[in-house]
Design a protein around this motif. Structure first.
Motif, PDB file in Angstrom:
ATOM      1  N   TRP A   1      10.946  -8.419   1.692  1.00  0.00           N
ATOM      2  CA  TRP A   1      11.083  -8.577   0.236  1.00  0.00           C
ATOM      3  C   TRP A   1      10.400  -9.857  -0.206  1.00  0.00           C
ATOM      4  CZ3 TRP A   1      13.263  -4.916  -2.947  1.00  0.00           C
ATOM      5  CH2 TRP A   1      13.907  -3.858  -2.301  1.00  0.00           C
ATOM      6  N   VAL A   2       9.584  -9.742  -1.248  1.00  0.00           N
ATOM      7  CA  VAL A   2       8.910 -10.905  -1.836  1.00  0.00           C
ATOM      8  C   VAL A   2       8.976 -10.748  -3.350  1.00  0.00           C
ATOM      9  CG1 VAL A   2       6.733 -12.137  -2.128  1.00  0.00           C
ATOM     10  CG2 VAL A   2       7.329 -11.194   0.118  1.00  0.00           C
ATOM     11  N   GLY A   3       9.534 -11.747  -4.012  1.00  0.00           N
ATOM     12  CA  GLY A   3       9.608 -11.698  -5.465  1.00  0.00           C
ATOM     13  C   GLY A   3      10.348 -10.489  -5.985  1.00  0.00           C
ATOM     14  N   GLY A   4      11.357 -10.036  -5.266  1.00  0.00           N
ATOM     15  CA  GLY A   4      12.123  -8.869  -5.684  1.00  0.00           C
ATOM     16  C   GLY A   4      11.417  -7.543  -5.460  1.00  0.00           C
ATOM     17  N   ARG A   5      10.259  -7.551  -4.775  1.00  0.00           N
ATOM     18  CA  ARG A   5       9.503  -6.333  -4.523  1.00  0.00           C
ATOM     19  C   ARG A   5       9.556  -5.996  -3.032  1.00  0.00           C
ATOM     20  NH1 ARG A   5       5.310  -6.127  -8.716  1.00  0.00           N
ATOM     21  NH2 ARG A   5       4.245  -4.471  -7.556  1.00  0.00           N
ATOM     22  N   PRO A   6       9.703  -4.706  -2.674  1.00  0.00           N
ATOM     23  CA  PRO A   6       9.613  -4.335  -1.266  1.00  0.00           C
ATOM     24  C   PRO A   6       8.176  -4.473  -0.787  1.00  0.00           C
ATOM     25  CG  PRO A   6       9.804  -2.376  -2.643  1.00  0.00           C
ATOM     26  CD  PRO A   6       9.959  -3.549  -3.555  1.00  0.00           C
ATOM     27  N   VAL A   7       8.011  -5.057   0.397  1.00  0.00           N
ATOM     28  CA  VAL A   7       6.689  -5.394   0.915  1.00  0.00           C
ATOM     29  C   VAL A   7       6.532  -4.854   2.326  1.00  0.00           C
ATOM     30  CG1 VAL A   7       5.238  -7.339   1.675  1.00  0.00           C
ATOM     31  CG2 VAL A   7       6.415  -7.446  -0.524  1.00  0.00           C
ATOM     32  N   THR A   8       5.335  -4.323   2.627  1.00  0.00           N
ATOM     33  CA  THR A   8       5.018  -3.860   3.977  1.00  0.00           C
ATOM     34  C   THR A   8       3.753  -4.561   4.456  1.00  0.00           C
ATOM     35  OG1 THR A   8       3.859  -1.932   3.035  1.00  0.00           O
ATOM     36  CG2 THR A   8       6.142  -1.623   3.747  1.00  0.00           C
ATOM     37  N   LEU A   9       3.602  -4.630   5.789  1.00  0.00           N
ATOM     38  CA  LEU A   9       2.489  -5.368   6.396  1.00  0.00           C
ATOM     39  C   LEU A   9       1.713  -4.449   7.332  1.00  0.00           C
ATOM     40  CD1 LEU A   9       5.234  -7.571   6.616  1.00  0.00           C
ATOM     41  CD2 LEU A   9       3.180  -8.991   6.450  1.00  0.00           C
ATOM     42  N   TRP A  10       0.372  -4.533   7.242  1.00  0.00           N
ATOM     43  CA  TRP A  10      -0.497  -3.599   7.945  1.00  0.00           C
ATOM     44  C   TRP A  10      -1.699  -4.306   8.547  1.00  0.00           C
ATOM     45  CZ3 TRP A  10       1.452   1.338   7.717  1.00  0.00           C
ATOM     46  CH2 TRP A  10       2.408   1.568   6.725  1.00  0.00           C
ATOM     47  N   PRO A  11      -2.249  -3.755   9.629  1.00  0.00           N
ATOM     48  CA  PRO A  11      -3.535  -4.282  10.103  1.00  0.00           C
ATOM     49  C   PRO A  11      -4.646  -3.894   9.129  1.00  0.00           C
ATOM     50  CG  PRO A  11      -2.879  -2.354  11.389  1.00  0.00           C
ATOM     51  CD  PRO A  11      -1.733  -2.667  10.475  1.00  0.00           C
ATOM     52  N   ALA A  12      -5.601  -4.765   8.941  1.00  0.00           N
ATOM     53  CA  ALA A  12      -6.711  -4.475   8.037  1.00  0.00           C
ATOM     54  C   ALA A  12      -7.667  -3.482   8.689  1.00  0.00           C
ATOM     55  CB  ALA A  12      -7.449  -5.760   7.678  1.00  0.00           C
ATOM     56  N   GLY A  13      -8.231  -2.614   7.872  1.00  0.00           N
ATOM     57  CA  GLY A  13      -9.223  -1.665   8.343  1.00  0.00           C
ATOM     58  C   GLY A  13     -10.405  -1.627   7.397  1.00  0.00           C
ATOM     59  N   GLU A  14     -11.428  -0.883   7.785  1.00  0.00           N
ATOM     60  CA  GLU A  14     -12.636  -0.753   6.962  1.00  0.00           C
ATOM     61  C   GLU A  14     -12.517   0.497   6.105  1.00  0.00           C
ATOM     62  OE1 GLU A  14     -17.358   0.368   7.561  1.00  0.00           O
ATOM     63  OE2 GLU A  14     -16.137  -0.207   9.294  1.00  0.00           O
ATOM     64  N   PRO A  15     -12.523   0.363   4.782  1.00  0.00           N
ATOM     65  CA  PRO A  15     -12.381   1.546   3.934  1.00  0.00           C
ATOM     66  C   PRO A  15     -13.657   2.367   3.871  1.00  0.00           C
ATOM     67  CG  PRO A  15     -12.718  -0.400   2.586  1.00  0.00           C
ATOM     68  CD  PRO A  15     -12.610  -0.883   4.008  1.00  0.00           C
ATOM     69  N   VAL A  16     -13.552   3.549   3.310  1.00  0.00           N
ATOM     70  CA  VAL A  16     -14.715   4.396   3.078  1.00  0.00           C
ATOM     71  C   VAL A  16     -15.629   3.703   2.064  1.00  0.00           C
ATOM     72  CG1 VAL A  16     -15.483   6.608   2.124  1.00  0.00           C
ATOM     73  CG2 VAL A  16     -13.459   6.512   3.591  1.00  0.00           C
ATOM     74  N   ASP A  17     -16.917   3.762   2.327  1.00  0.00           N
ATOM     75  CA  ASP A  17     -17.904   3.157   1.424  1.00  0.00           C
ATOM     76  C   ASP A  17     -18.218   4.146   0.308  1.00  0.00           C
ATOM     77  OD1 ASP A  17     -19.939   1.889   0.148  1.00  0.00           O
ATOM     78  OD2 ASP A  17     -21.319   1.830   1.859  1.00  0.00           O
ATOM     79  N   HIS A  18     -17.627   3.916  -0.863  1.00  0.00           N
ATOM     80  CA  HIS A  18     -17.823   4.843  -1.980  1.00  0.00           C
ATOM     81  C   HIS A  18     -19.225   4.731  -2.584  1.00  0.00           C
ATOM     82  CE1 HIS A  18     -13.719   6.296  -2.011  1.00  0.00           C
ATOM     83  NE2 HIS A  18     -13.319   5.053  -1.838  1.00  0.00           N
ATOM     84  N   ALA A  19     -19.960   3.692  -2.200  1.00  0.00           N
ATOM     85  CA  ALA A  19     -21.335   3.558  -2.681  1.00  0.00           C
ATOM     86  C   ALA A  19     -22.299   4.432  -1.887  1.00  0.00           C
ATOM     87  CB  ALA A  19     -21.775   2.097  -2.605  1.00  0.00           C
ATOM     88  N   ASP A  20     -21.807   5.046  -0.810  1.00  0.00           N
ATOM     89  CA  ASP A  20     -22.652   5.897   0.030  1.00  0.00           C
ATOM     90  C   ASP A  20     -21.956   7.239   0.231  1.00  0.00           C
ATOM     91  OD1 ASP A  20     -24.519   6.930   1.728  1.00  0.00           O
ATOM     92  OD2 ASP A  20     -24.071   5.612   3.420  1.00  0.00           O
ATOM     93  N   PRO A  21     -21.935   8.098  -0.800  1.00  0.00           N
ATOM     94  CA  PRO A  21     -21.178   9.349  -0.709  1.00  0.00           C
ATOM     95  C   PRO A  21     -21.662  10.282   0.391  1.00  0.00           C
ATOM     96  CG  PRO A  21     -22.576   9.323  -2.674  1.00  0.00           C
ATOM     97  CD  PRO A  21     -22.590   7.939  -2.113  1.00  0.00           C
ATOM     98  N   ASP A  22     -22.931  10.191   0.758  1.00  0.00           N
ATOM     99  CA  ASP A  22     -23.455  11.069   1.808  1.00  0.00           C
ATOM    100  C   ASP A  22     -22.841  10.754   3.165  1.00  0.00           C
ATOM    101  OD1 ASP A  22     -25.069  12.377   0.000  1.00  0.00           O
ATOM    102  OD2 ASP A  22     -26.825  11.114   0.393  1.00  0.00           O
ATOM    103  N   ALA A  23     -22.328   9.525   3.321  1.00  0.00           N
ATOM    104  CA  ALA A  23     -21.725   9.130   4.595  1.00  0.00           C
ATOM    105  C   ALA A  23     -20.207   9.300   4.606  1.00  0.00           C
ATOM    106  CB  ALA A  23     -22.071   7.663   4.888  1.00  0.00           C
ATOM    107  N   ALA A  24     -19.651   9.901   3.566  1.00  0.00           N
ATOM    108  CA  ALA A  24     -18.192  10.081   3.507  1.00  0.00           C
ATOM    109  C   ALA A  24     -17.723  10.917   4.700  1.00  0.00           C
ATOM    110  CB  ALA A  24     -17.806  10.755   2.200  1.00  0.00           C
ATOM    111  N   PRO A  25     -16.652  10.492   5.374  1.00  0.00           N
ATOM    112  CA  PRO A  25     -16.212  11.174   6.602  1.00  0.00           C
ATOM    113  C   PRO A  25     -15.362  12.407   6.311  1.00  0.00           C
ATOM    114  CG  PRO A  25     -14.817   9.286   6.200  1.00  0.00           C
ATOM    115  CD  PRO A  25     -15.862   9.270   5.104  1.00  0.00           C
ATOM    116  N   TRP A  26     -15.953  13.414   5.667  1.00  0.00           N
ATOM    117  CA  TRP A  26     -15.180  14.588   5.275  1.00  0.00           C
ATOM    118  C   TRP A  26     -14.572  15.316   6.473  1.00  0.00           C
ATOM    119  CZ3 TRP A  26     -13.515  14.942   0.592  1.00  0.00           C
ATOM    120  CH2 TRP A  26     -14.252  14.428  -0.472  1.00  0.00           C
TER     121      TRP A  26
END
Length: 296
Positions: free
Chosen positions: A85-110
């Motif tokens: 809990w932080v500032g009255g809000r429920p909080v979760t913690l995660w490892p960082a990852g690389e998101p899908v590159d929306h600037a390159d739709p042809d490379a989207a991992p469908w």
């Protein structure tokens, strides 16, 4: 060219960054990440800290965290399986990852996305902690409520389309494990491959709902037919249960896709109104899809 200066962190973001620094291997400069209006996400080095929406049920969130920890190779596992809990809000913690590159739709991992969804859907609910219902239908209702007070013709078209939808959503043959809010933004590359993220809506429900957003985009003319074919073919080849036993996938996808078209259009109109701007070409296509639904 000098990149634009980042806006200063808000007090909540500052507190989240402090929590992230305590876990990050190499902290670095904290960065506030774009997300929905009701959540706050900060990355610090290799750690992502998420403050969930006010009013989030902490017990449901706890169950969803525990489920993610068990979905190895499918969902990104949390760094901690307990809600902070932080500032009255429920909080979760995660490892960082690389998101899908929306600037390159042809490379989207469908295909990867489809196989992950098929693997998620194949996990029996009984093998996981008791989970609440998946959040898709509730999200639709909340998004429609954002149109309150909008008297434009576009908002009227969205409401008329919503009136053509059933008020109760029931899976065709019982509830299965469902992500509840799937789109390409719910993927990150971590380790050796792609994983699903965002457990806020994970639960039992109609698994066709997880395919409904790309289906709605395809039906509205906003998703390349070849990308849709690749996604659908990969899901079916992986044995995805949402489409098991049907020759025509639209037998299962038609109503969820209509619902997502309505949700996306409602959200687009609400955002345009908040930003005091006219709707753009993509948003217009979603409203036009609602006009077709309303005319059915």
């Amino acid at each position: 060219m000098t990149p634009p200066a980042r806006p200063p962190l808000t007090p909540l973001e500052h507190d989240l960054a402090g929590l992230g620094r305590s876990l990050a291997g190499a902290p670095g400069e904290p960065v506030a990440l774009p997300t929905r209006n009701d959540a706050v996400v900060v990355r610090v080095g290799d750690v992502v800290v998420k403050a969930h929406a006010p009013g989030t049920d902490p017990h449901a969130l706890q169950a969803r965290l525990a489920a993610c920890a068990r979905l190895r190779g499918i969902a990104l596992p949390p760094l901690k399986t307990t809600v902070t809990w932080v500032g009255g809000r429920p909080v979760t913690l995660w490892p960082a990852g690389e998101p899908v590159d929306h600037a390159d739709p042809d490379a989207a991992p469908w295909e990867d996305a489809a196989r992950l969804l098929a693997a998620l859907h194949a996990v029996p609910l009984r093998e996981l902690p008791p989970l609440p219902p998946a959040g898709g239908p509730a999200r639709l209702a909340r998004t429609l409520a954002r149109l309150d007070g909008d008297t434009t013709a576009e908002a009227d078209a969205v409401r008329r389309a919503a009136a053509r939808l059933p008020r109760v959503w029931e899976p065709p043959s019982g509830a299965g494990l469902t992500h509840g809010d799937w789109h390409l933004g719910q993927l990150v590359r971590h380790g050796n491959g792609w994983l699903l993220i965002d457990a806020d809506d994970l639960g039992g429900g109609d698994q066709a709902w997880d395919l409904a957003r790309p289906a709605a985009w395809f039906a509205a003319g906003l998703l390349d037919p070849e990308a849709w074919r690749r996604f659908l073919s990969a899901y079916r080849a992986a044995g995805g249960p949402a489409l098991a036993g049907v020759a025509d996938p639209w037998e299962r996808l038609d109503l969820p896709a209509r619902a997502l078209a309505v949700q996306l259009a409602a959200g687009a109109l609400a955002t345009a109104r908040r930003e005091s701007r006219p709707i753009d070409e993509v948003e217009t296509a979603l409203v036009d899809a609602c006009r077709r639904i309303a005319a059915l």
